[in-house]
Motif scaffolding. Structure first.
Motif, PDB file in Angstrom:
ATOM      1  N   GLU A  76      -1.884  -5.418   4.626  1.00 39.61           N
ATOM      2  CA  GLU A  76      -2.458  -4.189   4.054  1.00 39.61           C
ATOM      3  C   GLU A  76      -2.351  -4.198   2.524  1.00 39.61           C
ATOM      4  O   GLU A  76      -3.293  -3.813   1.830  1.00 39.61           O
ATOM      5  CB  GLU A  76      -1.722  -2.976   4.629  1.00 39.61           C
ATOM      6  CG  GLU A  76      -2.273  -1.647   4.144  1.00 39.61           C
ATOM      7  CD  GLU A  76      -1.523  -0.478   4.763  1.00 39.61           C
ATOM      8  OE1 GLU A  76      -0.519  -0.041   4.164  1.00 39.61           O
ATOM      9  OE2 GLU A  76      -1.942  -0.030   5.840  1.00 39.61           O
ATOM     10  N   GLU A  77      -1.222  -4.640   1.990  1.00 42.20           N
ATOM     11  CA  GLU A  77      -1.042  -4.701   0.538  1.00 42.20           C
ATOM     12  C   GLU A  77      -1.980  -5.728  -0.089  1.00 42.20           C
ATOM     13  O   GLU A  77      -2.550  -5.486  -1.153  1.00 42.20           O
ATOM     14  CB  GLU A  77       0.416  -5.018   0.203  1.00 42.20           C
ATOM     15  CG  GLU A  77       1.358  -3.893   0.570  1.00 42.20           C
ATOM     16  CD  GLU A  77       2.821  -4.297   0.605  1.00 42.20           C
ATOM     17  OE1 GLU A  77       3.671  -3.394   0.501  1.00 42.20           O
ATOM     18  OE2 GLU A  77       3.126  -5.508   0.748  1.00 42.20           O
ATOM     19  N   MET A  78      -2.165  -6.869   0.590  1.00 43.09           N
ATOM     20  CA  MET A  78      -3.105  -7.881   0.087  1.00 43.09           C
ATOM     21  C   MET A  78      -4.537  -7.361   0.139  1.00 43.09           C
ATOM     22  O   MET A  78      -5.326  -7.633  -0.764  1.00 43.09           O
ATOM     23  CB  MET A  78      -2.963  -9.178   0.866  1.00 43.09           C
ATOM     24  CG  MET A  78      -1.755  -9.983   0.437  1.00 43.09           C
ATOM     25  SD  MET A  78      -1.744 -11.626   1.141  1.00 43.09           S
ATOM     26  CE  MET A  78      -0.885 -11.311   2.673  1.00 43.09           C
ATOM     27  N   ALA A  79      -4.863  -6.617   1.176  1.00 44.02           N
ATOM     28  CA  ALA A  79      -6.210  -6.045   1.288  1.00 44.02           C
ATOM     29  C   ALA A  79      -6.473  -5.059   0.156  1.00 44.02           C
ATOM     30  O   ALA A  79      -7.571  -5.030  -0.404  1.00 44.02           O
ATOM     31  CB  ALA A  79      -6.395  -5.373   2.641  1.00 44.02           C
ATOM     32  N   ALA A  80      -5.464  -4.264  -0.193  1.00 51.21           N
ATOM     33  CA  ALA A  80      -5.621  -3.317  -1.305  1.00 51.21           C
ATOM     34  C   ALA A  80      -5.802  -4.062  -2.619  1.00 51.21           C
ATOM     35  O   ALA A  80      -6.657  -3.695  -3.435  1.00 51.21           O
ATOM     36  CB  ALA A  80      -4.412  -2.386  -1.378  1.00 51.21           C
ATOM     37  N   LEU A  81      -5.027  -5.112  -2.834  1.00 47.55           N
ATOM     38  CA  LEU A  81      -5.152  -5.916  -4.049  1.00 47.55           C
ATOM     39  C   LEU A  81      -6.541  -6.536  -4.122  1.00 47.55           C
ATOM     40  O   LEU A  81      -7.208  -6.488  -5.163  1.00 47.55           O
ATOM     41  CB  LEU A  81      -4.066  -6.994  -4.076  1.00 47.55           C
ATOM     42  CG  LEU A  81      -4.078  -7.945  -5.268  1.00 47.55           C
ATOM     43  CD1 LEU A  81      -3.870  -7.203  -6.572  1.00 47.55           C
ATOM     44  CD2 LEU A  81      -2.992  -9.006  -5.082  1.00 47.55           C
ATOM     45  N   LYS A  82      -7.004  -7.093  -3.021  1.00 51.03           N
ATOM     46  CA  LYS A  82      -8.333  -7.712  -2.974  1.00 51.03           C
ATOM     47  C   LYS A  82      -9.422  -6.676  -3.243  1.00 51.03           C
ATOM     48  O   LYS A  82     -10.340  -6.925  -4.033  1.00 51.03           O
ATOM     49  CB  LYS A  82      -8.558  -8.367  -1.619  1.00 51.03           C
ATOM     50  CG  LYS A  82      -9.897  -9.055  -1.505  1.00 51.03           C
ATOM     51  CD  LYS A  82     -10.060  -9.718  -0.157  1.00 51.03           C
ATOM     52  CE  LYS A  82     -11.419 -10.403  -0.071  1.00 51.03           C
ATOM     53  NZ  LYS A  82     -11.624 -11.047   1.219  1.00 51.03           N
TER      54      LYS A  82
END
Length: 114
Positions: free
Chosen positions: A100-106
């Motif tokens: 989820e954190e990587m998706a937000a960063l992306k």
């Protein structure tokens, strides 16, 4: 209901699903970077000359964050790396970012890193 009311409701519904996922840097990205990156890449210590504590520092650093192009993001590549030796943060420094954190960063990068 009047036909124009139905049309307005249908249009609002479609726009809600077609609207890009708004990611707010201050609430969706910065806390994760602060928790996992600032100790090594912040204002007090910038290992390898890399600072991740400001958007300007991330976007001015060649290849770290390319606004609008997550595929060219060295930052996203490093936090998503499956090898604990090259992944950031390193395994001995802390837990990796969640999906989820990587998706937000992306999503933030793809939105132009505002």
């Amino acid at each position: 209901m009047l036909p124009s009311t139905w049309l307005a409701l249908a249009l609002a519904w479609l726009l809600a699903f077609d609207a890009p996922n708004d990611v707010d840097y201050a609430s969706d990205v910065k806390p994760d970077l602060a928790a996992r990156s600032y100790a090594c890449h912040g204002a007090l210590k910038a290992e390898a000359g890399l600072r991740l504590d400001t958007v300007a520092a991330m976007t001015e650093e060649a290849g770290v964050v390319v606004p609008g192009d997550s595929a060219a993001s060295a930052l996203l590549e490093r936090v998503a790396d499956s090898d604990p030796e090259s992944r950031m943060p390193p395994g001995h420094e802390g837990a990796p970012l969640t999906a989820e954190e990587m998706a937000a960063l992306k999503a933030w990068i793809e939105a132009g890193a505002p």
